[in-house]
Write an enzyme that holds these catalytic residues in place. Structure first.
Site, PDB file in Angstrom:
ATOM      1  N   GLU A  11      41.537  20.416  88.339  1.00 38.08           N
ATOM      2  CA  GLU A  11      41.049  21.126  87.144  1.00 38.08           C
ATOM      3  C   GLU A  11      39.636  21.602  87.395  1.00 38.08           C
ATOM      4  O   GLU A  11      38.798  20.853  87.908  1.00 38.08           O
ATOM      5  CB  GLU A  11      40.988  20.216  85.910  1.00 38.08           C
ATOM      6  CG  GLU A  11      42.304  19.904  85.278  1.00 38.08           C
ATOM      7  CD  GLU A  11      42.150  19.073  84.006  1.00 38.08           C
ATOM      8  OE1 GLU A  11      41.090  19.154  83.334  1.00 38.08           O
ATOM      9  OE2 GLU A  11      43.097  18.323  83.710  1.00 38.08           O
ATOM     10  N   GLU A  36      42.780  11.878  84.605  1.00 36.72           N
ATOM     11  CA  GLU A  36      41.521  11.430  84.036  1.00 36.72           C
ATOM     12  C   GLU A  36      41.667  10.119  83.267  1.00 36.72           C
ATOM     13  O   GLU A  36      41.450  10.068  82.045  1.00 36.72           O
ATOM     14  CB  GLU A  36      40.927  12.519  83.124  1.00 36.72           C
ATOM     15  CG  GLU A  36      40.664  13.824  83.842  1.00 36.72           C
ATOM     16  CD  GLU A  36      40.006  14.885  82.958  1.00 36.72           C
ATOM     17  OE1 GLU A  36      39.767  14.622  81.781  1.00 36.72           O
ATOM     18  OE2 GLU A  36      39.727  15.979  83.472  1.00 36.72           O
TER      19      GLU A  36
HETATM   20  O1  IFM Z   1      41.412  20.139  78.214  1.00 39.17           O
HETATM   21  C1  IFM Z   1      40.933  19.135  79.033  1.00 39.17           C
HETATM   22  C2  IFM Z   1      42.044  18.543  79.875  1.00 39.17           C
HETATM   23  O2  IFM Z   1      43.086  18.088  79.096  1.00 39.17           O
HETATM   24  C3  IFM Z   1      41.525  17.403  80.705  1.00 39.17           C
HETATM   25  N1  IFM Z   1      40.350  17.781  81.432  1.00 39.17           N
HETATM   26  C4  IFM Z   1      39.298  18.478  80.740  1.00 39.17           C
HETATM   27  C5  IFM Z   1      39.865  19.640  79.966  1.00 39.17           C
HETATM   28  C6  IFM Z   1      38.730  20.394  79.227  1.00 39.17           C
HETATM   29  O3  IFM Z   1      38.091  19.529  78.344  1.00 39.17           O
END
Ligand code: IFM
Length: 480
Positions: free
Chosen positions: A381, A175
């Site tokens: 994710e 990200e």
């Molecule tokens: O916890 C975070 C992660 O580190 C990166 N993506 C989003 C998740 C939830 O906010």
């Protein structure tokens, strides 16, 4: 009607036999042990120890003590029947100053972790950078400076030399939008700087760092490697079909998505992004040849998805809702989109206040696959925070999380049925952990962690996900 819409909703939905059923974490969120074995502070150590930056002054000093409990955590994953695990390497644990010699004790930790995973039949998926820049590199200017990208390429080579014999799946950045625009734009993430040009410079140097890292990995790793980057692609919906709101969506797509997809996958920055931000910078920090470097062949595109983004355009001086789900604040993380307002989609929300909308994941996957045909996708994710509580019998019942994951896996299944090549799903997160500026107040784990005792308790959603992973077939939580 698409192929996916012809299936009866109640039937079990089989996934491809080689589908990855994983969970994901990140170093600073779980490891703790911040002063052990030669590790030095990262920007998140500094930020979390700065009063007022993180909820109730929480820090990652202990986190969930994964550094000492990784064997138990691998056993938990094995017990759940997961076949993949995504983790990140802490740069300041393995190369404390961000340059020069590696610290063997730091690398040994990851060697032991990977060996434990492989012995348990769990495929490791390694992310090189999940937001924790060594503080020394930030002191030298951080991501707005070109040298940081060069250091990142060197670091990638160092980790690849150490772990390339054991790890096949490599991700450069997690990200980068958050690193650049929350870290240097809105300042709600480390290092907490608030300048739009610094954020745009950081974005370019993250793109460049990605390209240099892919080049280094390509040189150091065997041909069987699989290289990717994890992007939190925004699925953007205009509030109304008006041309103004569609223009707002275009602007957010430019500075949220195409600022990465362009240089990484197409070898160019989008012209509309350059035009949108021309009042801020002439982008002269992009040197000749840079976009050839950022454009490296990838084996997979890894997508992080939680909720859609709803936007509208507002006229000058109008009240502008700023609820983009990224913590608000006085400074915007959206340079070039000053006249865009953010809205929360109606309906169900998670404990983050994020709307639950799995159809947006299906749309995101099909749209991305259509734009980049031949590039397989993986969900690196997806998951949800809820206010979980331990019941009197010691169990944690979290039906909302199981319902959220079920709906999103169903969307993935529909995308696959519609022809999208999705190779795996990594649930965020394996464990409750340090949720950045929210500290320990938001629980994303499939496994509950008692922050006093650090005891781990798989939640009911983990038991449901375990059945899905073991059978490779998606069934509603109530059916199991
Ligand atoms: O916890 C975070 C992660 O580190 C990166 N993506 C989003 C998740 C939830 O906010």
């Amino acid at each position: 009607m698409t192929a996916s819409e012809t299936r009866p909703l109640t039937a079990g939905r089989p996934f491809p036999a080689d589908f990855l059923w994983g969970s994901a974490t990140a170093a600073y969120q779980i490891e703790g042990a911040v002063r052990e074995d030669g590790r030095t502070p990262s920007i998140w150590d500094t930020f979390s120890h700065t009063p007022g930056k993180v909820f109730e002054g929480h820090t990652g000093d202990v986190a969930v003590d994964h550094y000492h409990r990784f064997r138990d955590d691998v056993r938990l994953m094995a017990d759940l029947g997961l076949n993949a695990y995504r983790f990140s390497v802490s740069w300041s644990r393995v190369q404390p100053t961000g340059r020069g010699q590696a610290v063997q004790k730091g690398l040994d930790f990851y060697r032991r972790l990977v060996d434990e995973l492989l012995a348990a039949g769990i495929e490791p998926s390694l992310t090189l950078y999940h937001w924790d820049l060594p503080q020394e590199l930030e002191d030298a200017g951080g991501w707005p400076e070109r040298a940081t990208a060069e250091r990142f390429g060197d670091y990638a080579a160092l980790v690849a030399e150490a772990l390339g014999d054991r790890v096949k799946r490599w991700t450069t950045l997690n990200e980068p939008w958050c690193s650049a625009f929350l870290g240097y734009g809105s300042g709600v993430h480390a290092p907490g700087r608030t300048h739009p040009v610094a954020a745009l410079r950081a974005a370019h140097h993250l793109n460049l760092g990605h390209g240099l890292a892919v080049q280094a990995l390509g040189t150091c790793l065997p041909a069987s490697r699989l290289l990717s980057v994890s992007l939190n692609l925004h699925e953007i919906r205009p509030l109304t079909p008006s041309p103004e709101d569609r223009e707002a969506a275009r602007r957010i797509d430019a500075v949220g998505n195409r600022v990465w997809l362009g240089p990484m996958l197409e070898g160019t920055y989008p012209g509309d992004l350059l035009a949108d931000t021309a009042h801020l910078t002439d982008w002269s920090f992009v040197r000749d040849g840079d976009t050839a470097t950022t454009h490296q062949p990838l084996d997979l595109l890894a997508v992080n998805y939680y909720a859609p983004t709803v936007v509208s355009r507002v006229g000058p001086g109008a009240r502008k809702p700023r609820d983009d789900g990224h913590g608000g604040g006085a400074h915007s993380p959206w340079p070039g989109a000053e006249d865009v307002a953010f809205h929360r989609a109606p309906g169900e929300r998670t404990a983050m206040g994020w709307p639950v909308d799995a159809t947006a994941l299906h749309d995101l996957l099909t749209r991305t696959a259509a734009r980049y045909p031949g590039l397989p996708l993986v969900i690196s994710e997806n998951g949800a925070a809820y206010d979980d509580e331990v019941g009197p019998d010691g169990t944690v019942h979290d039906p909302e999380r199981a319902a959220y994951v079920h709906a999103h896996l169903d969307a993935v299944h529909r995308a696959i049925a519609d022809g999208v090549d999705v190779r795996g799903y990594f649930l965020w997160s394996l464990l409750d952990n340090f949720e950045w500026a929210y500290g320990y107040a938001k629980r994303f784990g499939a496994v509950h962690v008692d922050y006093e005792t650090l005891k781990r308790t798989p939640k009911s959603s983990a038991r449901w996900y375990s059945r899905v992973a073991r059978t490779g077939e998606l069934r509603p939580p109530g059916d199991l």
